[in-house]
Design an enzyme around this catalytic site. Structure first.
Site, PDB file in Angstrom:
ATOM      1  N   HIS A  30      -6.202  14.065  10.462  1.00  0.00           N
ATOM      2  CA  HIS A  30      -6.140  14.470   9.054  1.00  0.00           C
ATOM      3  C   HIS A  30      -6.781  15.837   8.855  1.00  0.00           C
ATOM      4  O   HIS A  30      -8.004  15.978   8.789  1.00  0.00           O
ATOM      5  CB  HIS A  30      -6.820  13.417   8.178  1.00  0.00           C
ATOM      6  CG  HIS A  30      -6.126  12.093   8.223  1.00  0.00           C
ATOM      7  ND1 HIS A  30      -6.501  11.091   9.080  1.00  0.00           N
ATOM      8  CD2 HIS A  30      -5.066  11.612   7.525  1.00  0.00           C
ATOM      9  CE1 HIS A  30      -5.717  10.054   8.912  1.00  0.00           C
ATOM     10  NE2 HIS A  30      -4.822  10.343   7.975  1.00  0.00           N
ATOM     11  N   HIS A  37       2.681  10.435  10.644  1.00  0.00           N
ATOM     12  CA  HIS A  37       2.205   9.328  11.461  1.00  0.00           C
ATOM     13  C   HIS A  37       2.442   7.999  10.746  1.00  0.00           C
ATOM     14  O   HIS A  37       2.790   7.964   9.571  1.00  0.00           O
ATOM     15  CB  HIS A  37       0.735   9.504  11.845  1.00  0.00           C
ATOM     16  CG  HIS A  37      -0.201   9.647  10.691  1.00  0.00           C
ATOM     17  ND1 HIS A  37      -0.364  10.833   9.996  1.00  0.00           N
ATOM     18  CD2 HIS A  37      -1.032   8.760  10.092  1.00  0.00           C
ATOM     19  CE1 HIS A  37      -1.256  10.664   9.034  1.00  0.00           C
ATOM     20  NE2 HIS A  37      -1.672   9.405   9.063  1.00  0.00           N
ATOM     21  N   CYS A  72      -5.521  -0.191   3.217  1.00  0.00           N
ATOM     22  CA  CYS A  72      -4.652   0.760   3.918  1.00  0.00           C
ATOM     23  C   CYS A  72      -5.121   0.846   5.363  1.00  0.00           C
ATOM     24  O   CYS A  72      -6.263   0.518   5.677  1.00  0.00           O
ATOM     25  CB  CYS A  72      -4.734   2.156   3.304  1.00  0.00           C
ATOM     26  SG  CYS A  72      -4.231   2.290   1.595  1.00  0.00           S
ATOM     27  N   HIS A  74      -3.828   2.046   9.779  1.00  0.00           N
ATOM     28  CA  HIS A  74      -2.890   2.564  10.771  1.00  0.00           C
ATOM     29  C   HIS A  74      -2.753   1.544  11.905  1.00  0.00           C
ATOM     30  O   HIS A  74      -3.771   1.126  12.465  1.00  0.00           O
ATOM     31  CB  HIS A  74      -3.397   3.876  11.361  1.00  0.00           C
ATOM     32  CG  HIS A  74      -3.692   4.934  10.348  1.00  0.00           C
ATOM     33  ND1 HIS A  74      -4.911   5.005   9.698  1.00  0.00           N
ATOM     34  CD2 HIS A  74      -2.939   5.947   9.869  1.00  0.00           C
ATOM     35  CE1 HIS A  74      -4.883   6.033   8.863  1.00  0.00           C
ATOM     36  NE2 HIS A  74      -3.705   6.620   8.941  1.00  0.00           N
ATOM     37  N   GLU A  92     -11.869  -4.508   6.194  1.00  0.00           N
ATOM     38  CA  GLU A  92     -12.201  -3.751   4.990  1.00  0.00           C
ATOM     39  C   GLU A  92     -12.722  -4.624   3.856  1.00  0.00           C
ATOM     40  O   GLU A  92     -13.664  -4.244   3.164  1.00  0.00           O
ATOM     41  CB  GLU A  92     -10.975  -2.964   4.508  1.00  0.00           C
ATOM     42  CG  GLU A  92     -10.568  -1.840   5.439  1.00  0.00           C
ATOM     43  CD  GLU A  92      -9.511  -0.942   4.828  1.00  0.00           C
ATOM     44  OE1 GLU A  92      -9.255  -1.046   3.612  1.00  0.00           O
ATOM     45  OE2 GLU A  92      -8.939  -0.118   5.570  1.00  0.00           O
ATOM     46  N   TYR A 109       5.282   9.232   2.082  1.00  0.00           N
ATOM     47  CA  TYR A 109       4.698  10.179   1.147  1.00  0.00           C
ATOM     48  C   TYR A 109       3.936  11.268   1.895  1.00  0.00           C
ATOM     49  O   TYR A 109       3.569  11.109   3.070  1.00  0.00           O
ATOM     50  CB  TYR A 109       3.753   9.485   0.161  1.00  0.00           C
ATOM     51  CG  TYR A 109       2.400   9.164   0.757  1.00  0.00           C
ATOM     52  CD1 TYR A 109       1.304   9.978   0.514  1.00  0.00           C
ATOM     53  CD2 TYR A 109       2.226   8.064   1.603  1.00  0.00           C
ATOM     54  CE1 TYR A 109       0.063   9.712   1.075  1.00  0.00           C
ATOM     55  CE2 TYR A 109       0.998   7.787   2.167  1.00  0.00           C
ATOM     56  CZ  TYR A 109      -0.074   8.616   1.908  1.00  0.00           C
ATOM     57  OH  TYR A 109      -1.294   8.356   2.484  1.00  0.00           O
ATOM     58  N   GLU A 119      -2.460  14.080   3.681  1.00  0.00           N
ATOM     59  CA  GLU A 119      -1.978  12.789   4.178  1.00  0.00           C
ATOM     60  C   GLU A 119      -0.469  12.916   4.321  1.00  0.00           C
ATOM     61  O   GLU A 119       0.216  13.431   3.437  1.00  0.00           O
ATOM     62  CB  GLU A 119      -2.315  11.657   3.200  1.00  0.00           C
ATOM     63  CG  GLU A 119      -3.735  11.135   3.312  1.00  0.00           C
ATOM     64  CD  GLU A 119      -3.938  10.196   4.500  1.00  0.00           C
ATOM     65  OE1 GLU A 119      -3.104  10.211   5.436  1.00  0.00           O
ATOM     66  OE2 GLU A 119      -4.937   9.469   4.495  1.00  0.00           O
ATOM     67  N   GLU A 121       2.462  10.363   5.822  1.00  0.00           N
ATOM     68  CA  GLU A 121       2.643   9.050   6.443  1.00  0.00           C
ATOM     69  C   GLU A 121       3.986   8.410   6.115  1.00  0.00           C
ATOM     70  O   GLU A 121       4.484   8.509   4.993  1.00  0.00           O
ATOM     71  CB  GLU A 121       1.535   8.096   5.968  1.00  0.00           C
ATOM     72  CG  GLU A 121       0.148   8.539   6.360  1.00  0.00           C
ATOM     73  CD  GLU A 121      -0.943   7.594   5.886  1.00  0.00           C
ATOM     74  OE1 GLU A 121      -2.020   7.606   6.493  1.00  0.00           O
ATOM     75  OE2 GLU A 121      -0.720   6.853   4.913  1.00  0.00           O
ATOM     76  N   TRP A 166      -0.780   7.938  -3.149  1.00  0.00           N
ATOM     77  CA  TRP A 166       0.161   6.987  -2.558  1.00  0.00           C
ATOM     78  C   TRP A 166       0.252   5.716  -3.399  1.00  0.00           C
ATOM     79  O   TRP A 166       1.336   5.149  -3.540  1.00  0.00           O
ATOM     80  CB  TRP A 166      -0.211   6.678  -1.108  1.00  0.00           C
ATOM     81  CG  TRP A 166      -1.553   6.053  -0.911  1.00  0.00           C
ATOM     82  CD1 TRP A 166      -1.866   4.726  -0.920  1.00  0.00           C
ATOM     83  CD2 TRP A 166      -2.793   6.747  -0.668  1.00  0.00           C
ATOM     84  NE1 TRP A 166      -3.211   4.542  -0.697  1.00  0.00           N
ATOM     85  CE2 TRP A 166      -3.800   5.764  -0.532  1.00  0.00           C
ATOM     86  CE3 TRP A 166      -3.129   8.100  -0.535  1.00  0.00           C
ATOM     87  CZ2 TRP A 166      -5.128   6.090  -0.282  1.00  0.00           C
ATOM     88  CZ3 TRP A 166      -4.445   8.416  -0.283  1.00  0.00           C
ATOM     89  CH2 TRP A 166      -5.439   7.436  -0.162  1.00  0.00           C
TER      90      TRP A 166
END
Length: 201
Positions: A30, A37, A72, A74, A92, A109, A119, A121, A166
């Site tokens: 980032h 990604h 959120c 990855h 989280e 986005y 960002e 993604e 997002w």
């Protein structure tokens, strides 16, 4: 005594068609030139239809302290996307969900922070349902709040409730699925980016 070697969290890099190009450490990705990604977002609801809103930890590199969707993250290289969602929900907000459904398979986005950090993604969106209460991990989440979905949607769409870029875009698409999140139809797995289809268990 041998000291364990710590490895960086890796993210899956993509081409413009959503195919895997390789991977890179999350800590380096980032920047002002963030490559495309693979990521995911999840919207958690309780059995009464309330939505779990979360506030990003103040130490986050992107959009610190901003209210957003429940979770959120990855997928790691080789990790099925649904597995990544359940892993990050536990990490989280301390939740094990009763039901997890893909609802926006092709969401994408790009957003730029005031300091220029980007960002970028391909970010499939999931809905989850749980009867458990969240326990926020302060390294990831500063605060959580259960809110009524219709009110939340209305406030996001009319601009009176600030959220991450997002989340705002996702809410626009989720609202089109219908007013009752429990009745949202599952998304088409074939519409996922190729990299995510490969990682769908």
């Amino acid at each position: 005594m041998v000291t364990p070697v710590m490895t960086d969290e890796l993210v899956v890099l993509l081409d413009e068609h959503g195919n895997t190009l390789g991977h890179a450490p999350k800590a380096t990705v980032h920047t002002t030139t963030t490559p495309l990604h693979l990521a995911f977002s999840c919207y958690v609801f309780d059995p009464d239809g309330r939505f779990l809103l979360s506030r990003r930890a103040l130490g986050k590199k992107t959009w610190p302290g901003v209210w957003t969707n429940s979770c959120c993250g990855h997928p790691s290289p080789g990790e099925p996307v649904a597995d990544a969602v359940t892993r990050r929900l536990a990490d989280e907000v301390g939740l094990v969900v009763d039901d997890l459904t893909l609802v926006l398979p092709a969401f994408r986005y790009r957003a730029v922070m005031p300091d220029g950090v980007v960002e970028n993604e391909l970010c499939p969106v999931f809905r989850a349902v749980t009867s458990a209460e969240p326990v926020a991990n302060p390294a990831e989440v500063d605060d959580v709040e259960w809110v009524a979905w219709p009110e939340f949607t209305r406030e996001v769409l009319d601009g009176t409730r600030p959220v991450s870029p997002w989340c705002r875009l996702q809410v626009e698409e989720l609202a089109a699925l219908g007013p009752d999140p429990v009745r949202w139809a599952a998304g088409d797995v074939d519409a996922l980016p190729p990299a995510a289809r490969v990682l769908t268990g």
